[in-house]
Design a protein around this motif. Sequence first.
Motif, PDB file in Angstrom:
ATOM      1  N   LEU A   1       0.855  -1.191   0.000  1.00  0.00           N
ATOM      2  CA  LEU A   1       0.000   0.000   0.000  1.00  0.00           C
ATOM      3  C   LEU A   1       0.887   1.236   0.000  1.00  0.00           C
ATOM      4  CD1 LEU A   1      -2.471  -0.935   2.905  1.00  0.00           C
ATOM      5  CD2 LEU A   1      -2.714  -1.470   0.457  1.00  0.00           C
ATOM      6  N   GLY A   2       0.453   2.276  -0.683  1.00  0.00           N
ATOM      7  CA  GLY A   2       1.163   3.558  -0.648  1.00  0.00           C
ATOM      8  C   GLY A   2       2.291   3.638  -1.659  1.00  0.00           C
ATOM      9  N   TRP A   3       3.292   2.819  -1.474  1.00  0.00           N
ATOM     10  CA  TRP A   3       4.390   2.651  -2.418  1.00  0.00           C
ATOM     11  C   TRP A   3       4.550   1.156  -2.652  1.00  0.00           C
ATOM     12  CZ3 TRP A   3       7.239   6.327  -5.008  1.00  0.00           C
ATOM     13  CH2 TRP A   3       7.145   7.655  -4.566  1.00  0.00           C
ATOM     14  N   HIS A   4       4.832   0.806  -3.895  1.00  0.00           N
ATOM     15  CA  HIS A   4       5.008  -0.610  -4.242  1.00  0.00           C
ATOM     16  C   HIS A   4       6.487  -0.971  -4.115  1.00  0.00           C
ATOM     17  CE1 HIS A   4       4.486  -4.409  -6.321  1.00  0.00           C
ATOM     18  NE2 HIS A   4       5.564  -4.105  -7.018  1.00  0.00           N
ATOM     19  N   TRP A   5       6.775  -1.948  -3.252  1.00  0.00           N
ATOM     20  CA  TRP A   5       8.169  -2.408  -3.117  1.00  0.00           C
ATOM     21  C   TRP A   5       8.422  -3.557  -4.073  1.00  0.00           C
ATOM     22  CZ3 TRP A   5      10.540  -7.064  -1.884  1.00  0.00           C
ATOM     23  CH2 TRP A   5      11.933  -6.977  -1.727  1.00  0.00           C
ATOM     24  N   TYR A   6       9.538  -3.484  -4.755  1.00  0.00           N
ATOM     25  CA  TYR A   6      10.024  -4.626  -5.551  1.00  0.00           C
ATOM     26  C   TYR A   6      11.528  -4.642  -5.329  1.00  0.00           C
ATOM     27  CZ  TYR A   6      11.463  -1.095  -8.949  1.00  0.00           C
ATOM     28  OH  TYR A   6      12.058  -0.007  -9.542  1.00  0.00           O
ATOM     29  N   PRO A   7      12.189  -5.800  -5.545  1.00  0.00           N
ATOM     30  CA  PRO A   7      13.625  -5.880  -5.227  1.00  0.00           C
ATOM     31  C   PRO A   7      14.426  -4.966  -6.173  1.00  0.00           C
ATOM     32  CG  PRO A   7      12.641  -8.063  -5.402  1.00  0.00           C
ATOM     33  CD  PRO A   7      11.630  -7.097  -5.919  1.00  0.00           C
ATOM     34  N   TYR A   8      15.029  -3.920  -5.687  1.00  0.00           N
ATOM     35  CA  TYR A   8      15.132  -3.383  -4.347  1.00  0.00           C
ATOM     36  C   TYR A   8      14.890  -1.875  -4.432  1.00  0.00           C
ATOM     37  CZ  TYR A   8      16.913  -7.952  -3.306  1.00  0.00           C
ATOM     38  OH  TYR A   8      17.016  -9.312  -3.177  1.00  0.00           O
ATOM     39  N   ALA A   9      13.643  -1.505  -4.657  1.00  0.00           N
ATOM     40  CA  ALA A   9      13.263  -0.093  -4.811  1.00  0.00           C
ATOM     41  C   ALA A   9      11.755   0.029  -4.591  1.00  0.00           C
ATOM     42  CB  ALA A   9      13.641   0.402  -6.207  1.00  0.00           C
ATOM     43  N   TYR A  10      11.278   1.279  -4.682  1.00  0.00           N
ATOM     44  CA  TYR A  10       9.845   1.540  -4.575  1.00  0.00           C
ATOM     45  C   TYR A  10       9.340   2.197  -5.855  1.00  0.00           C
ATOM     46  CZ  TYR A  10       9.665   0.488   0.409  1.00  0.00           C
ATOM     47  OH  TYR A  10       9.688  -0.149   1.634  1.00  0.00           O
ATOM     48  N   ALA A  11       8.072   1.926  -6.197  1.00  0.00           N
ATOM     49  CA  ALA A  11       7.450   2.543  -7.370  1.00  0.00           C
ATOM     50  C   ALA A  11       5.994   2.839  -7.026  1.00  0.00           C
ATOM     51  CB  ALA A  11       7.525   1.591  -8.562  1.00  0.00           C
ATOM     52  N   ARG A  12       5.346   3.609  -7.880  1.00  0.00           N
ATOM     53  CA  ARG A  12       3.932   3.935  -7.668  1.00  0.00           C
ATOM     54  C   ARG A  12       2.996   2.953  -8.363  1.00  0.00           C
ATOM     55  NH1 ARG A  12       2.626   6.886  -3.222  1.00  0.00           N
ATOM     56  NH2 ARG A  12       3.356   9.021  -3.367  1.00  0.00           N
ATOM     57  N   THR A  13       3.575   2.083  -9.204  1.00  0.00           N
ATOM     58  CA  THR A  13       2.765   1.060  -9.875  1.00  0.00           C
ATOM     59  C   THR A  13       3.405  -0.305  -9.630  1.00  0.00           C
ATOM     60  OG1 THR A  13       4.020   1.393 -11.889  1.00  0.00           O
ATOM     61  CG2 THR A  13       1.936   2.603 -11.714  1.00  0.00           C
ATOM     62  N   VAL A  14       2.654  -1.349  -9.897  1.00  0.00           N
ATOM     63  CA  VAL A  14       3.158  -2.712  -9.672  1.00  0.00           C
ATOM     64  C   VAL A  14       4.040  -3.087 -10.876  1.00  0.00           C
ATOM     65  CG1 VAL A  14       2.526  -5.088  -9.108  1.00  0.00           C
ATOM     66  CG2 VAL A  14       1.082  -3.197  -8.336  1.00  0.00           C
ATOM     67  N   VAL A  15       5.256  -2.542 -10.860  1.00  0.00           N
ATOM     68  CA  VAL A  15       6.139  -2.670 -12.028  1.00  0.00           C
ATOM     69  C   VAL A  15       6.555  -4.116 -12.294  1.00  0.00           C
ATOM     70  CG1 VAL A  15       7.085  -0.328 -12.037  1.00  0.00           C
ATOM     71  CG2 VAL A  15       8.082  -2.034 -10.527  1.00  0.00           C
ATOM     72  N   ASP A  16       6.514  -4.952 -11.269  1.00  0.00           N
ATOM     73  CA  ASP A  16       6.904  -6.352 -11.464  1.00  0.00           C
ATOM     74  C   ASP A  16       5.678  -7.266 -11.425  1.00  0.00           C
ATOM     75  OD1 ASP A  16       6.326  -5.916  -8.810  1.00  0.00           O
ATOM     76  OD2 ASP A  16       7.930  -7.193  -8.047  1.00  0.00           O
ATOM     77  N   GLY A  17       4.501  -6.686 -11.674  1.00  0.00           N
ATOM     78  CA  GLY A  17       3.267  -7.483 -11.637  1.00  0.00           C
ATOM     79  C   GLY A  17       2.311  -7.010 -12.705  1.00  0.00           C
ATOM     80  N   ASP A  18       1.082  -6.662 -12.282  1.00  0.00           N
ATOM     81  CA  ASP A  18       0.059  -6.324 -13.294  1.00  0.00           C
ATOM     82  C   ASP A  18       0.136  -4.880 -13.795  1.00  0.00           C
ATOM     83  OD1 ASP A  18      -1.070  -4.801 -11.269  1.00  0.00           O
ATOM     84  OD2 ASP A  18      -2.767  -6.131 -10.909  1.00  0.00           O
ATOM     85  N   GLY A  19       1.106  -4.105 -13.297  1.00  0.00           N
ATOM     86  CA  GLY A  19       1.340  -2.763 -13.837  1.00  0.00           C
ATOM     87  C   GLY A  19       0.357  -1.698 -13.369  1.00  0.00           C
ATOM     88  N   THR A  20      -0.582  -2.078 -12.505  1.00  0.00           N
ATOM     89  CA  THR A  20      -1.599  -1.114 -12.068  1.00  0.00           C
ATOM     90  C   THR A  20      -1.066  -0.259 -10.908  1.00  0.00           C
ATOM     91  OG1 THR A  20      -2.525  -2.782 -10.596  1.00  0.00           O
ATOM     92  CG2 THR A  20      -3.526  -2.590 -12.786  1.00  0.00           C
TER      93      THR A  20
END
Length: 213
Positions: A64-83
């Motif tokens: 929630l809020g920021w999307h964590w992926y290894p090893y950073a944060y994004a505003r969208t699900v960059v390593d998933g469905d992109g939403t």
Amino acid sequence: MEAELFPRIRTDIAPGAVHVPDWLAPARQRELLAACRDWARPPAGLRTVRTPGGGTMTARQVCLGWHWYPYAYARTVVDGDGTPVKPFPSWLGELGREAVRDALDTDASGYDIALINFYDGDARMGMHRDGDEKSDAPVVSLSLGDTCVFRFGNPETRTRPYTDVELRSGDLFVFGGPSRLAYHGVPRVHPGTAPPELGLTGRLNITLRVSGL
Ligand SMILES: O=C(O)CCC(=O)C(=O)O
């Protein structure tokens, strides 16, 4: 309530790291679980996290809020469905502040990230540091469902010295100050230990963080 030979009490695990058993009352646990079930639904729902080395994390995760992926944060699900990542509700930020006040007797504000990890019986989490935030505000960890072994170490190495703490449904763990970047992990979950009245098979952990982003 189970009779305990040794009552579970608030314990300082390391400087700035505190375990507060039974911090969430059963009704609050049920509310938080209902919210987690909503957050876990797509879009931007529960996903399997893939690491750059080609592995997968066994605990599945939603942010929630920021999307964590290894090893950073994004505003969208960059390593998933992109939403877009789901919003971080203000009531969860208040819960974070309350937790820090109770555990560390200090004020912390600006909570804007929740990482929610779901563990089935076989899931684990390796020793790691929460180091992708740009803020040194304490991390607040809330547990629901099955009991686990939470291994809390030191900021220098993944290995000893560390302390194994049993985290049960409703427990709070806060780590800040000199322990903010301590290595920690979950070597074991004990399946079937969730309080039956909660209605959860498995374990959920919610960490609240300040992004500083
Ligand atoms: O499940 C836990 O108790 C720990 C979770 C964790 O270490 C994390 O989200 O970084």
